[in-house]
Scaffold this active site. Sequence first.
Site, PDB file in Angstrom:
ATOM      1  CD  GLN A 121      -3.016  -0.716   0.007  1.00 40.01           C
ATOM      2  OE1 GLN A 121      -3.233   0.414  -0.427  1.00 40.01           O
ATOM      3  NE2 GLN A 121      -3.565  -1.788  -0.521  1.00 40.01           N
ATOM      4  CE  LYS A 131      -2.193  -4.306  -3.320  1.00 42.33           C
ATOM      5  NZ  LYS A 131      -3.651  -4.399  -3.362  1.00 42.33           N
TER       6      LYS A 131
HETATM    7  C1  LIG Z   1      -1.058  -4.126   2.738  1.00 39.13           C
HETATM    8  C2  LIG Z   1      -1.157  -5.173   1.671  1.00 39.13           C
HETATM    9  N1  LIG Z   1      -0.290  -6.174   1.649  1.00 39.13           N
HETATM   10  C3  LIG Z   1      -0.320  -7.123   0.703  1.00 39.13           C
HETATM   11  C4  LIG Z   1      -1.279  -7.115  -0.278  1.00 39.13           C
HETATM   12  C5  LIG Z   1      -1.291  -8.203  -1.295  1.00 39.13           C
HETATM   13  O1  LIG Z   1      -0.959  -7.714  -2.547  1.00 39.13           O
HETATM   14  P1  LIG Z   1      -1.036  -8.663  -3.814  1.00 39.13           P
HETATM   15  O2  LIG Z   1      -2.460  -9.106  -3.931  1.00 39.13           O
HETATM   16  O3  LIG Z   1      -0.600  -7.804  -4.939  1.00 39.13           O
HETATM   17  O4  LIG Z   1      -0.130  -9.808  -3.558  1.00 39.13           O
HETATM   18  C6  LIG Z   1      -2.229  -6.104  -0.296  1.00 39.13           C
HETATM   19  C7  LIG Z   1      -3.290  -6.081  -1.313  1.00 39.13           C
HETATM   20  O5  LIG Z   1      -4.320  -5.476  -1.148  1.00 39.13           O
HETATM   21  C8  LIG Z   1      -2.164  -5.104   0.704  1.00 39.13           C
HETATM   22  O6  LIG Z   1      -3.050  -4.107   0.739  1.00 39.13           O
END
Ligand SMILES: Cc1ncc(COP(=O)(O)O)c(C=O)c1O
Length: 404
Positions: A199, A222
């Site tokens: 994030q 993101k």
């Molecule tokens: C704080 C945080 N960590 C990890 C993730 C996981 O990301 P990803 O789905 O790209 O692996 C997210 C996804 O929303 C997140 O908000």
Amino acid sequence: MLKNNIKSQFPLLDSPENKNLAFLDNAASTQKHESVLKAMDDFYRGSYANIHRGVYRLAEAATAAYENARVTIAQFINAGEEAEIIFTRNTTNSLNMVASSICQQFAPGDEILLTEIEHHANLVPWQQAAKHYQLKLKFIPVTSEGRLDLSNISDLCNNKTKVVAVSAMSNVLGTITELEPIISAAHKVGAVVVVDAAQAVPHTPIDVKKLDCDFLTFSAHKMFGPSGIGVLYGKRSLLEALEPFEFGGGMISEVTWNSSTWADIPEKFEAGTPPIAEAVGLAKAAEFIQSVGWDNFLSHEAELTNYGLTELTKISGLHLFGPSDAKNRGPVFAFTLDGVHPHDLASVLDENNIAVRSGHHCAMPLHRKFELLATTRASCTIYNTKEDIDRLVEGIKKAQKLFC
Ligand SMILES: Cc1ncc(COP(=O)(O)O)c(C=O)c1O
């Protein structure tokens, strides 16, 4: 507010079908910048080949594009060298790699310190490793205001603590973590610090050298880049000491029928054909952020955070989670509305062309801590405007009229 219209640089948001869309689901995934789409399209049309293995010119050009992306990302987070950047599938994949590999080095009874704000991606892999190696999980508590309570950090970090894994920004509360005291307490007891920056990366500049974190992870999707690629940064000595997580082509040095030795970092952790065009897109996304400039990002998002906090808290029956002021807080607004289920609210907002998310946002224990099963979450980024927040407020009021 930013003067030039950044929204028009995002083809999906600028398309006739989506011109009136208030896209407020950026904590889940952002839209893609035109430079990212163009770079990936150009790469597929003009320079695509598998990397590292070919001696023909196209393969060499593709390899150079992939490796240049690594250099760009190393500079983006100020890593000591590009070999400390591992390309993975996403943050979840990066965190699984670290958790499953590093815990092999620990003894039963050793401790992993997490926090109560973690996304499942930075919780479940540690739970699994803890089960496998008989380790103990501990948690830095979150206050009712949505900030980490660090008052007990020197007790929580003790000589049994081997890893401290912490999110740099909560995907529910918007809180930006004060990493420095956590990293310093961890290092005092010799623990390794893993930062989940999924994030944080599109909201705040990251300098891994200044932070002195040991590992840091994030996802391209993101930060205006493509899905399918993430980053694991690690200090060279720690990466060298880790066992690889996946095995096969590309990550070996020498293979016989019965055993193998590993390539140096970063290849040791990049088994199989990697996300090549995605690396090109990720590098463009980082360049886009840098071209806007962090000062612009920070001031625009601070304005959106302040405006969102002010306007949303004016709505009677709306309960906003996370810090009530914009200090160390990003424009992520999770809330409940009396008399309206979060999913119903999200559906009414969708009917009004406002995209938000509802549910537990992969943070079930955090929701339970606040005695909730679900919230509705609106999350903003650089291309959002105050008008998007006004539309959200109007939509919420319409839902109240419908249901209450
Ligand atoms: C704080 C945080 N960590 C990890 C993730 C996981 O990301 P990803 O789905 O790209 O692996 C997210 C996804 O929303 C997140 O908000």
